[in-house]
Design an enzyme around this catalytic site. Structure first.
Site, short mmCIF file in Angstrom:
data_model
loop_
_atom_site.label_atom_id
_atom_site.label_comp_id
_atom_site.label_asym_id
_atom_site.label_seq_id
_atom_site.Cartn_x
_atom_site.Cartn_y
_atom_site.Cartn_z
CB SER A 1 5.12 -2.10 11.99
OG SER A 1 4.70 -0.76 12.26
CG ASN B 1 -1.69 1.23 1.43
OD1 ASN B 1 -1.82 2.04 0.50
ND2 ASN B 1 -2.26 1.42 2.61
CG HIS C 1 -5.74 1.65 5.17
ND1 HIS C 1 -5.37 2.61 6.08
CD2 HIS C 1 -4.66 0.85 5.00
CE1 HIS C 1 -4.10 2.40 6.43
NE2 HIS C 1 -3.65 1.34 5.80
CD GLU D 1 -3.01 5.43 6.79
OE1 GLU D 1 -2.95 5.50 5.55
OE2 GLU D 1 -2.09 4.98 7.51
N GLY E 1 2.41 1.97 10.71
CA GLY E 1 3.39 3.05 10.59
C GLY E 1 4.09 3.41 11.88
CD GLU F 1 -3.36 -2.79 7.22
OE1 GLU F 1 -2.25 -3.05 6.75
OE2 GLU F 1 -3.96 -1.73 7.01
CE LYS G 1 0.22 3.48 4.78
NZ LYS G 1 0.00 3.63 6.20
C1 PEP Z 1 -0.72 0.05 5.96
O1 PEP Z 1 -0.83 1.25 5.86
O2 PEP Z 1 -1.57 -0.70 5.46
C2 PEP Z 1 0.42 -0.48 6.72
C3 PEP Z 1 0.38 -1.71 7.11
O3 PEP Z 1 1.44 0.40 6.95
P1 PEP Z 1 2.88 0.06 7.60
O4 PEP Z 1 3.35 -1.24 7.00
O5 PEP Z 1 3.75 1.20 7.22
O6 PEP Z 1 2.67 -0.09 9.06
#
Ligand code: PEP
Length: 257
Positions: free
Chosen positions: A219, A17, A104, A106, A180, A174, A19
């Site tokens: 992460s 992703n 997601h 976000e 992040g 997630e 973003k």
């Molecule tokens: C994401 O935004 O779906 C995600 C998992 O981000 P990160 O791997 O940076 O934590």
């Protein structure tokens, strides 16, 4: 990997992703992923890159013939119409996408997307011939309050269309607090949540629960991917930050070689 405990019937999926990151100058990164994947760098895993929508058409011509699919990061529920600034599932498909990330955290928090909106968008994705990667996950406060399982259970119940199948639906767990941040749940907590999600899918989609892939996201990095992907019922990863460079993304996907 020889000692994975997930059902051997499910082909792992590693999705990136991007973003709101990526300009045309970053297209060579996608070309490098395609080249590495063509050389078997992802082993048995299926690879998907979800760049910004502005890059999908150009990325699609780069990925043509390579074992790398493309995805969008959200879509509108309607196929077309007076929705300034929105993108339909049909538009993503037309641009060359095969997948779309929905729900997601976000989008849920920054755009007020609730479970019903996510379900409508998933229905739109199916209509357009896209596979929906539906994200669920609890906040830190919800986990600390012992609410992680019921919160995710409610998200699944509200977000998943009842006509979903393994061809059209992927779930991504997630935890919001892991996205992040560099933090990850313990493998025990991931196993508990993925087992719970598997059970919920069985309940909502009778007969289809075993075939639907459940990704872990939050992460995931080259250094922890091996351990995380070995957890039972983890059928791949949704990767944010570490998907922006081909080296890191392929190092993660490489756990499936
Ligand atoms: C994401 O935004 O779906 C995600 C998992 O981000 P990160 O791997 O940076 O934590």
């Amino acid at each position: 990997m020889r000692d994975r405990q997930v059902s051997p019937r499910l082909r792992p999926l590693v999705a990136g992703n991007w973003k709101m990151n990526g300009l045309r100058k970053n297209l060579p990164e996608i070309a490098k992923i395609c080249a590495a994947a063509a050389e078997g760098g992802a082993g048995e895993a299926e690879l998907v890159i979800c760049p910004p929508a502005t890059m999908i058409m150009a990325a699609a011509s780069i990925c043509e013939g390579a074992p790398v699919a493309l995805g969008g990061q959200h879509c509108h529920a309607e196929p077309s119409g007076p929705f300034t600034g929105d993108i339909s599932a049909e538009m993503l498909k037309d641009a060359g996408a095969k997948y779309v990330i929905l729900g997601h955290s976000e989008r849920r928090s920054g755009h007020n997307e609730g479970n019903e909106a996510v379900r409508e968008k998933a229905v739109a994705a199916f209509r357009a011939g896209l596979t929906a990667i539906v994200c669920v996950g609890e906040t830190k406060a919800e986990r600390e309050a012992g609410e992680a399982l019921p919160v995710v259970g409610a998200q699944l119940a509200g977000s998943i269309p009842l006509n979903s199948s393994s061809e059209t639906l992927v779930i991504a767990y997630e935890p919001v607090w892991a996205i992040g941040t560099g933090l990850t749940p313990t493998t025990h907590d991931i196993a508990e949540m993925h087992r719970f999600i598997r059970g919920q899918i069985h309940e909502h989609l009778p007969g289809r629960g075993d075939a639907i892939r459940i990704l872990y996201g939050g992460s995931v990095k080259p250094g922890n991917a091996g351990e995380l992907m070995r957890v039972e019922n983890v059928d791949g990863a949704l990767v944010g930050g570490a998907s922006l460079t081909s080296d890191d993304f392929m190092a993660i996907a490489g756990v499936y070689r």
